[in-house]
Motif scaffolding. Structure first.
Motif, PDB file in Angstrom:
ATOM      1  N   VAL A 175      -3.525  -7.991   4.468  1.00 35.23           N
ATOM      2  CA  VAL A 175      -3.615  -7.450   5.828  1.00 35.23           C
ATOM      3  C   VAL A 175      -4.651  -6.324   5.868  1.00 35.23           C
ATOM      4  CG1 VAL A 175      -2.365  -6.270   7.685  1.00 35.23           C
ATOM      5  CG2 VAL A 175      -1.227  -8.051   6.359  1.00 35.23           C
ATOM      6  N   VAL A 176      -4.594  -5.455   4.869  1.00 33.94           N
ATOM      7  CA  VAL A 176      -5.555  -4.349   4.793  1.00 33.94           C
ATOM      8  C   VAL A 176      -6.970  -4.900   4.689  1.00 33.94           C
ATOM      9  CG1 VAL A 176      -6.292  -2.338   3.444  1.00 33.94           C
ATOM     10  CG2 VAL A 176      -3.845  -2.801   3.772  1.00 33.94           C
ATOM     11  N   GLU A 177      -7.155  -5.925   3.880  1.00 34.97           N
ATOM     12  CA  GLU A 177      -8.470  -6.572   3.744  1.00 34.97           C
ATOM     13  C   GLU A 177      -8.912  -7.159   5.083  1.00 34.97           C
ATOM     14  OE1 GLU A 177     -11.859  -7.601   1.680  1.00 34.97           O
ATOM     15  OE2 GLU A 177     -10.138  -6.730   0.655  1.00 34.97           O
ATOM     16  N   GLY A 178      -7.982  -7.763   5.797  1.00 40.77           N
ATOM     17  CA  GLY A 178      -8.293  -8.307   7.118  1.00 40.77           C
ATOM     18  C   GLY A 178      -8.741  -7.229   8.085  1.00 40.77           C
ATOM     19  N   PHE A 179      -8.071  -6.097   8.052  1.00 40.01           N
ATOM     20  CA  PHE A 179      -8.465  -4.958   8.890  1.00 40.01           C
ATOM     21  C   PHE A 179      -9.881  -4.514   8.537  1.00 40.01           C
ATOM     22  CE2 PHE A 179      -8.955  -0.405   9.503  1.00 40.01           C
ATOM     23  CZ  PHE A 179      -8.565  -0.232  10.824  1.00 40.01           C
ATOM     24  N   LYS A 180     -10.115  -4.360   7.248  1.00 38.02           N
ATOM     25  CA  LYS A 180     -11.435  -3.906   6.782  1.00 38.02           C
ATOM     26  C   LYS A 180     -12.547  -4.843   7.240  1.00 38.02           C
ATOM     27  CE  LYS A 180     -14.112  -3.232   2.618  1.00 38.02           C
ATOM     28  NZ  LYS A 180     -14.158  -3.415   1.183  1.00 38.02           N
ATOM     29  N   ASN A 181     -12.292  -6.145   7.179  1.00 40.65           N
ATOM     30  CA  ASN A 181     -13.314  -7.121   7.538  1.00 40.65           C
ATOM     31  C   ASN A 181     -13.512  -7.294   9.036  1.00 40.65           C
ATOM     32  OD1 ASN A 181     -13.816  -7.649   4.821  1.00 40.65           O
ATOM     33  ND2 ASN A 181     -12.323  -9.295   4.742  1.00 40.65           N
ATOM     34  N   GLY A 219       7.222  -4.657  -4.543  1.00 37.64           N
ATOM     35  CA  GLY A 219       7.427  -3.948  -5.795  1.00 37.64           C
ATOM     36  C   GLY A 219       6.693  -2.623  -5.920  1.00 37.64           C
ATOM     37  N   MET A 220       6.400  -1.973  -4.794  1.00 40.93           N
ATOM     38  CA  MET A 220       5.666  -0.702  -4.826  1.00 40.93           C
ATOM     39  C   MET A 220       6.398   0.369  -4.036  1.00 40.93           C
ATOM     40  SD  MET A 220       1.726  -1.875  -4.122  1.00 40.93           S
ATOM     41  CE  MET A 220       1.931  -3.467  -3.310  1.00 40.93           C
ATOM     42  N   SER A 221       6.161   1.612  -4.424  1.00 42.10           N
ATOM     43  CA  SER A 221       6.598   2.732  -3.597  1.00 42.10           C
ATOM     44  C   SER A 221       5.569   2.897  -2.478  1.00 42.10           C
ATOM     45  CB  SER A 221       6.660   4.010  -4.433  1.00 42.10           C
ATOM     46  OG  SER A 221       5.341   4.425  -4.787  1.00 42.10           O
ATOM     47  N   VAL A 222       5.880   3.725  -1.517  1.00 41.42           N
ATOM     48  CA  VAL A 222       4.928   3.978  -0.434  1.00 41.42           C
ATOM     49  C   VAL A 222       3.641   4.568  -1.001  1.00 41.42           C
ATOM     50  CG1 VAL A 222       4.488   5.321   1.663  1.00 41.42           C
ATOM     51  CG2 VAL A 222       6.703   4.224   1.334  1.00 41.42           C
ATOM     52  N   ALA A 223       3.769   5.543  -1.898  1.00 43.07           N
ATOM     53  CA  ALA A 223       2.584   6.178  -2.485  1.00 43.07           C
ATOM     54  C   ALA A 223       1.734   5.155  -3.254  1.00 43.07           C
ATOM     55  CB  ALA A 223       2.989   7.327  -3.397  1.00 43.07           C
ATOM     56  N   GLU A 224       2.374   4.294  -4.027  1.00 42.67           N
ATOM     57  CA  GLU A 224       1.628   3.266  -4.764  1.00 42.67           C
ATOM     58  C   GLU A 224       0.906   2.327  -3.801  1.00 42.67           C
ATOM     59  OE1 GLU A 224       4.338   2.652  -8.761  1.00 42.67           O
ATOM     60  OE2 GLU A 224       5.035   1.766  -6.884  1.00 42.67           O
ATOM     61  N   TRP A 225       1.574   1.956  -2.698  1.00 41.38           N
ATOM     62  CA  TRP A 225       0.957   1.066  -1.722  1.00 41.38           C
ATOM     63  C   TRP A 225      -0.259   1.725  -1.075  1.00 41.38           C
ATOM     64  CZ3 TRP A 225      -0.589   0.687   3.271  1.00 41.38           C
ATOM     65  CH2 TRP A 225      -0.904  -0.603   3.716  1.00 41.38           C
ATOM     66  N   VAL A 226      -0.133   3.001  -0.745  1.00 47.16           N
ATOM     67  CA  VAL A 226      -1.259   3.711  -0.125  1.00 47.16           C
ATOM     68  C   VAL A 226      -2.447   3.739  -1.076  1.00 47.16           C
ATOM     69  CG1 VAL A 226      -2.067   5.953   0.728  1.00 47.16           C
ATOM     70  CG2 VAL A 226       0.175   5.078   1.454  1.00 47.16           C
ATOM     71  N   VAL A 227      -2.210   4.011  -2.343  1.00 45.22           N
ATOM     72  CA  VAL A 227      -3.292   4.017  -3.339  1.00 45.22           C
ATOM     73  C   VAL A 227      -3.957   2.647  -3.403  1.00 45.22           C
ATOM     74  CG1 VAL A 227      -3.798   4.180  -5.819  1.00 45.22           C
ATOM     75  CG2 VAL A 227      -2.376   5.920  -4.715  1.00 45.22           C
ATOM     76  N   ARG A 228      -3.167   1.586  -3.441  1.00 48.65           N
ATOM     77  CA  ARG A 228      -3.718   0.223  -3.494  1.00 48.65           C
ATOM     78  C   ARG A 228      -4.486  -0.106  -2.211  1.00 48.65           C
ATOM     79  NH1 ARG A 228      -0.846  -3.553  -6.577  1.00 48.65           N
ATOM     80  NH2 ARG A 228      -2.587  -4.914  -6.088  1.00 48.65           N
ATOM     81  N   ALA A 229      -3.954   0.305  -1.065  1.00 45.41           N
ATOM     82  CA  ALA A 229      -4.647   0.062   0.216  1.00 45.41           C
ATOM     83  C   ALA A 229      -5.983   0.794   0.241  1.00 45.41           C
ATOM     84  CB  ALA A 229      -3.772   0.498   1.387  1.00 45.41           C
ATOM     85  N   LEU A 230      -6.013   2.016  -0.268  1.00 42.80           N
ATOM     86  CA  LEU A 230      -7.272   2.773  -0.317  1.00 42.80           C
ATOM     87  C   LEU A 230      -8.284   2.073  -1.225  1.00 42.80           C
ATOM     88  CD1 LEU A 230      -5.874   6.408  -0.425  1.00 42.80           C
ATOM     89  CD2 LEU A 230      -7.273   5.391   1.401  1.00 42.80           C
ATOM     90  N   GLU A 231      -7.819   1.489  -2.315  1.00 40.18           N
ATOM     91  CA  GLU A 231      -8.722   0.736  -3.197  1.00 40.18           C
ATOM     92  C   GLU A 231      -9.339  -0.443  -2.452  1.00 40.18           C
ATOM     93  OE1 GLU A 231      -6.213  -0.295  -6.491  1.00 40.18           O
ATOM     94  OE2 GLU A 231      -6.327   1.719  -7.359  1.00 40.18           O
ATOM     95  N   VAL A 232      -8.536  -1.153  -1.674  1.00 40.96           N
ATOM     96  CA  VAL A 232      -9.034  -2.283  -0.882  1.00 40.96           C
ATOM     97  C   VAL A 232     -10.056  -1.799   0.132  1.00 40.96           C
ATOM     98  CG1 VAL A 232      -8.395  -4.024   0.839  1.00 40.96           C
ATOM     99  CG2 VAL A 232      -6.982  -3.698  -1.192  1.00 40.96           C
ATOM    100  N   LEU A 233      -9.761  -0.722   0.810  1.00 39.12           N
ATOM    101  CA  LEU A 233     -10.645  -0.214   1.861  1.00 39.12           C
ATOM    102  C   LEU A 233     -11.951   0.351   1.284  1.00 39.12           C
ATOM    103  CD1 LEU A 233      -7.942   1.497   4.076  1.00 39.12           C
ATOM    104  CD2 LEU A 233      -9.246  -0.582   4.643  1.00 39.12           C
ATOM    105  N   ASP A 234     -11.919   0.820   0.047  1.00 37.08           N
ATOM    106  CA  ASP A 234     -13.106   1.421  -0.572  1.00 37.08           C
ATOM    107  C   ASP A 234     -14.006   0.406  -1.269  1.00 37.08           C
ATOM    108  OD1 ASP A 234     -12.606   3.996   0.278  1.00 37.08           O
ATOM    109  OD2 ASP A 234     -11.508   4.549  -1.535  1.00 37.08           O
ATOM    110  N   ARG A 235     -13.600  -0.861  -1.334  1.00 36.74           N
ATOM    111  CA  ARG A 235     -14.425  -1.882  -1.995  1.00 36.74           C
ATOM    112  C   ARG A 235     -15.647  -2.194  -1.169  1.00 36.74           C
ATOM    113  NH1 ARG A 235     -10.481  -6.659  -3.001  1.00 36.74           N
ATOM    114  NH2 ARG A 235      -8.679  -5.381  -3.110  1.00 36.74           N
TER     115      ARG A 235
END
Length: 90
Positions: free
Chosen positions: A27-33, A74-90
């Motif tokens: 979903v985050v990737e979809g937003f980014k694109n 399988g993630m905490s909110v903080a872990e998800w935010v970090v992963r989402a930021l990685e997707v958005l920064d690619r």
């Protein structure tokens, strides 16, 4: 709630988001694109600010208008935010 969070969660994490995406990070990737760079930058800033808060509860995204909990992947909110930021920064 910030405008970008309201838009992001309403438009992308609506009740039927699972019909369109295989995971929350897709979903985050979809937003980014799909969205203008300015919106992506705003979301990154808001997610970083959210990450700086110490008490991120598992229902944080529900309170912001999103229809999911990171623990479902399988993630905490903080872990998800970090992963989402990685997707958005690619």
């Amino acid at each position: 709630m910030s405008e970008i969070f309201e838009y992001f969660f309403d438009a992308y994490f609506h009740q039927d988001w699972r019909d369109d995406y295989e995971s929350t990070l897709a979903v985050v990737e979809g937003f980014k694109n799909a969205e203008p760079t300015e919106s992506v930058v705003q979301l990154v800033q808001e997610l970083k600010e959210l990450l700086s808060k110490e008490d991120l509860l598992q229902d944080t995204f529900n309170k912001l208008g999103g229809n999911f909990k990171p623990e479902s992947e399988g993630m905490s909110v903080a872990e998800w935010v970090v992963r989402a930021l990685e997707v958005l920064d690619r």
